[in-house]
Motif scaffolding. Structure first.
Motif, short mmCIF file in Angstrom:
data_model
loop_
_atom_site.label_atom_id
_atom_site.label_comp_id
_atom_site.label_asym_id
_atom_site.label_seq_id
_atom_site.Cartn_x
_atom_site.Cartn_y
_atom_site.Cartn_z
N VAL A 156 0.84 -1.20 0.00
CA VAL A 156 0.00 0.00 0.00
C VAL A 156 0.88 1.26 0.00
CG1 VAL A 156 -1.62 1.37 1.38
CG2 VAL A 156 -2.02 -1.07 1.04
N GLN A 157 1.90 1.26 0.81
CA GLN A 157 2.78 2.42 0.86
C GLN A 157 3.51 2.63 -0.46
OE1 GLN A 157 5.07 1.25 4.35
NE2 GLN A 157 3.96 2.73 5.64
N ASN A 158 4.02 1.55 -1.05
CA ASN A 158 4.75 1.67 -2.31
C ASN A 158 3.85 2.09 -3.46
OD1 ASN A 158 7.08 0.89 -0.99
ND2 ASN A 158 7.04 -1.22 -1.74
N GLY A 159 2.57 1.73 -3.37
CA GLY A 159 1.64 2.08 -4.44
C GLY A 159 0.90 3.39 -4.19
N ASN A 160 1.27 4.08 -3.10
CA ASN A 160 0.62 5.34 -2.75
C ASN A 160 -0.88 5.14 -2.53
OD1 ASN A 160 0.61 8.09 -2.17
ND2 ASN A 160 0.18 8.67 -4.30
N GLY A 161 -1.25 4.01 -1.90
CA GLY A 161 -2.64 3.71 -1.63
C GLY A 161 -3.11 4.37 -0.34
N ASP A 162 -4.39 4.16 -0.04
CA ASP A 162 -5.01 4.82 1.10
C ASP A 162 -5.58 3.84 2.12
OD1 ASP A 162 -4.83 7.63 0.04
OD2 ASP A 162 -6.02 6.70 -1.54
N GLY A 163 -5.26 2.55 1.97
CA GLY A 163 -5.77 1.58 2.92
C GLY A 163 -5.94 0.22 2.30
N VAL A 164 -6.73 -0.63 2.97
CA VAL A 164 -6.84 -2.03 2.56
C VAL A 164 -8.25 -2.54 2.84
CG1 VAL A 164 -6.05 -2.87 4.81
CG2 VAL A 164 -5.73 -4.29 2.77
N CYS A 165 -8.73 -3.42 1.96
CA CYS A 165 -10.02 -4.09 2.13
C CYS A 165 -9.79 -5.59 2.08
CB CYS A 165 -10.99 -3.66 1.03
SG CYS A 165 -12.58 -4.54 1.05
N ILE A 166 -10.18 -6.31 3.14
CA ILE A 166 -9.98 -7.75 3.23
C ILE A 166 -11.20 -8.48 2.68
CG2 ILE A 166 -9.59 -9.71 4.77
CD1 ILE A 166 -7.19 -7.83 4.50
N ASP A 167 -10.97 -9.34 1.71
CA ASP A 167 -12.05 -10.15 1.11
C ASP A 167 -11.70 -11.62 1.27
OD1 ASP A 167 -14.22 -11.09 -0.26
OD2 ASP A 167 -13.55 -10.43 -2.24
N PHE A 168 -11.87 -12.14 2.49
CA PHE A 168 -11.64 -13.56 2.79
C PHE A 168 -13.00 -14.26 2.77
CE2 PHE A 168 -7.44 -13.28 5.44
CZ PHE A 168 -6.79 -12.79 4.32
N GLU A 169 -13.21 -15.14 1.82
CA GLU A 169 -14.50 -15.81 1.68
C GLU A 169 -14.34 -17.31 1.91
OE1 GLU A 169 -16.76 -14.55 -1.74
OE2 GLU A 169 -15.73 -12.61 -1.80
N GLY A 170 -15.23 -17.85 2.74
CA GLY A 170 -15.13 -19.25 3.12
C GLY A 170 -14.30 -19.45 4.36
N VAL A 171 -14.33 -18.48 5.27
CA VAL A 171 -13.60 -18.62 6.54
C VAL A 171 -14.16 -19.83 7.28
CG1 VAL A 171 -12.98 -17.53 8.72
CG2 VAL A 171 -13.27 -16.12 6.66
N PRO A 172 -13.31 -20.80 7.65
CA PRO A 172 -13.81 -22.03 8.28
C PRO A 172 -14.44 -21.78 9.64
CG PRO A 172 -11.53 -22.29 7.50
CD PRO A 172 -11.85 -20.83 7.46
N ALA A 173 -15.34 -22.64 10.03
CA ALA A 173 -15.94 -22.57 11.36
C ALA A 173 -14.86 -22.72 12.42
CB ALA A 173 -16.99 -23.66 11.51
N GLY A 174 -15.02 -22.03 13.52
CA GLY A 174 -14.06 -22.14 14.61
C GLY A 174 -12.96 -21.10 14.58
N TYR A 175 -12.98 -20.19 13.60
CA TYR A 175 -11.91 -19.20 13.47
C TYR A 175 -12.40 -17.79 13.79
CZ TYR A 175 -8.77 -22.65 11.44
OH TYR A 175 -7.96 -23.74 11.24
N LYS A 176 -13.43 -17.67 14.56
CA LYS A 176 -13.99 -16.36 14.89
C LYS A 176 -12.98 -15.50 15.66
CE LYS A 176 -18.14 -14.35 17.01
NZ LYS A 176 -19.44 -14.68 17.65
N THR A 177 -12.36 -16.07 16.68
CA THR A 177 -11.39 -15.34 17.48
C THR A 177 -10.18 -14.93 16.66
OG1 THR A 177 -12.08 -16.50 19.50
CG2 THR A 177 -9.92 -15.42 19.53
N GLN A 178 -9.71 -15.87 15.81
CA GLN A 178 -8.53 -15.61 15.00
C GLN A 178 -8.79 -14.54 13.94
OE1 GLN A 178 -9.76 -18.53 15.88
NE2 GLN A 178 -8.17 -20.11 16.14
N LEU A 179 -10.00 -14.54 13.36
CA LEU A 179 -10.34 -13.54 12.35
C LEU A 179 -10.35 -12.15 12.99
CD1 LEU A 179 -11.26 -12.72 9.51
CD2 LEU A 179 -13.62 -13.20 10.22
N LEU A 180 -10.93 -12.05 14.17
CA LEU A 180 -10.95 -10.77 14.87
C LEU A 180 -9.53 -10.33 15.23
CD1 LEU A 180 -12.37 -8.42 16.24
CD2 LEU A 180 -12.66 -9.88 18.27
N ALA A 181 -8.70 -11.27 15.67
CA ALA A 181 -7.32 -10.94 16.02
C ALA A 181 -6.57 -10.39 14.80
CB ALA A 181 -6.60 -12.17 16.58
#
Length: 259
Positions: free
Chosen positions: A155-180
């Motif tokens: 992002v810094q090298n590309g002079n961007g303004d942030g990031v958008c995460i598009d993780f689809e199919g997050v397995p069950a049981g990863y709620k805590t890890q996704l938040l972390a």
């Protein structure tokens, strides 16, 4: 102090996808587009940055996803109706590395420079559509850190303004890890630049119960609701993919229910 938070909803028009089934083989529109384009060469044609009016005429946060292989359509974007351009996309790998960054690394890349000249932010969309890969990333702190640092550098090298995460199919049981992961991502980006915009794409229906919406809202600038694909080509009844309400015909799930 009241925290400003944006809830963003995405709609799409009804399409027919032959052979698409609901369940393990279901693929979102984002994933189908990614699979079609991911193997294309990174040597994309440059397009001269056109001139547009530089004063947005909207009073909401308006995000538009920009396919990195659609440079021929750059001149058709109505910049005065956007506030954020979500550049789609770079791929996150199981070791925290990034691939398929296409033209993001180019100096003075036309979509970024044109967006900025029209007072529109550009965020880097990060995709991963493999549950196994997502699980590996989220469950390994060192890999989470590697991925976050790689994203910040890109992002810094590309002079961007942030990031958008598009993780689809997050397995069950990863709620805590996704938040972390999202908490660490947000803290790292905001430490580098307090104006960076951090968001995450969220499903219309959280089938695996892994999105802690309340806490994610506190650790993101926006949740981007992918409010579509409530109906599919092999479904028992014909119906709209993004119905506002369902009545007694189309079942429980609809945009109103999701919100």
């Amino acid at each position: 102090m009241l925290r400003r938070f944006f809830l963003i909803i995405s709609f799409t028009f009804l399409i027919f996808l032959p052979g698409l089934v609901f369940g393990d083989e279901f693929k979102s529109i984002h994933q189908l587009d990614w699979e079609k384009l991911k193997d294309k060469s990174g040597d994309l044609p440059r397009e001269k940055s056109p001139s547009f009016r530089t004063t947005p005429c909207v009073n909401k946060e308006v995000v538009g996803f920009y396919n990195s292989y659609s440079s021929n359509y750059l001149s058709q974007i109505q910049w005065d109706l956007l506030t954020i351009l979500a550049w789609f996309s770079v791929t996150a790998n199981a070791d925290g590395s990034l691939t398929n960054s296409s033209g993001w690394h180019w100096p003075e890349y036309a979509p970024i420079t044109t967006a900025h000249s029209n007072s529109v932010k550009v965020v880097l969309t990060v995709t991963c559509f493999s549950g196994t890969t997502i699980g590996t990333i989220l469950s390994t702190p060192s890999i989470r850190t590697t991925l976050i640092n790689n994203l910040l550098t890109l992002v810094q090298n590309g002079n961007g303004d942030g990031v958008c995460i598009d993780f689809e199919g997050v397995p069950a049981g990863y709620k805590t890890q996704l938040l972390a992961f999202m908490t660490e991502l947000n803290n790292t980006f905001k430490s580098a630049n307090s104006n960076y915009h951090v968001s995450i794409c969220t499903p219309a229906v959280d089938w695996n119960g892994v999105f802690d919406y309340d806490q994610l809202a506190l650790n993101c600038d926006a949740l981007f609701i992918m409010a579509y694909d409530y109906h599919w080509s092999s479904g028992p009844k014909a119906g709209p993919v993004a119905q506002l309400t369902s009545g007694s015909v189309w079942g429980t799930y609809n945009v109103t229910w999701t919100v």
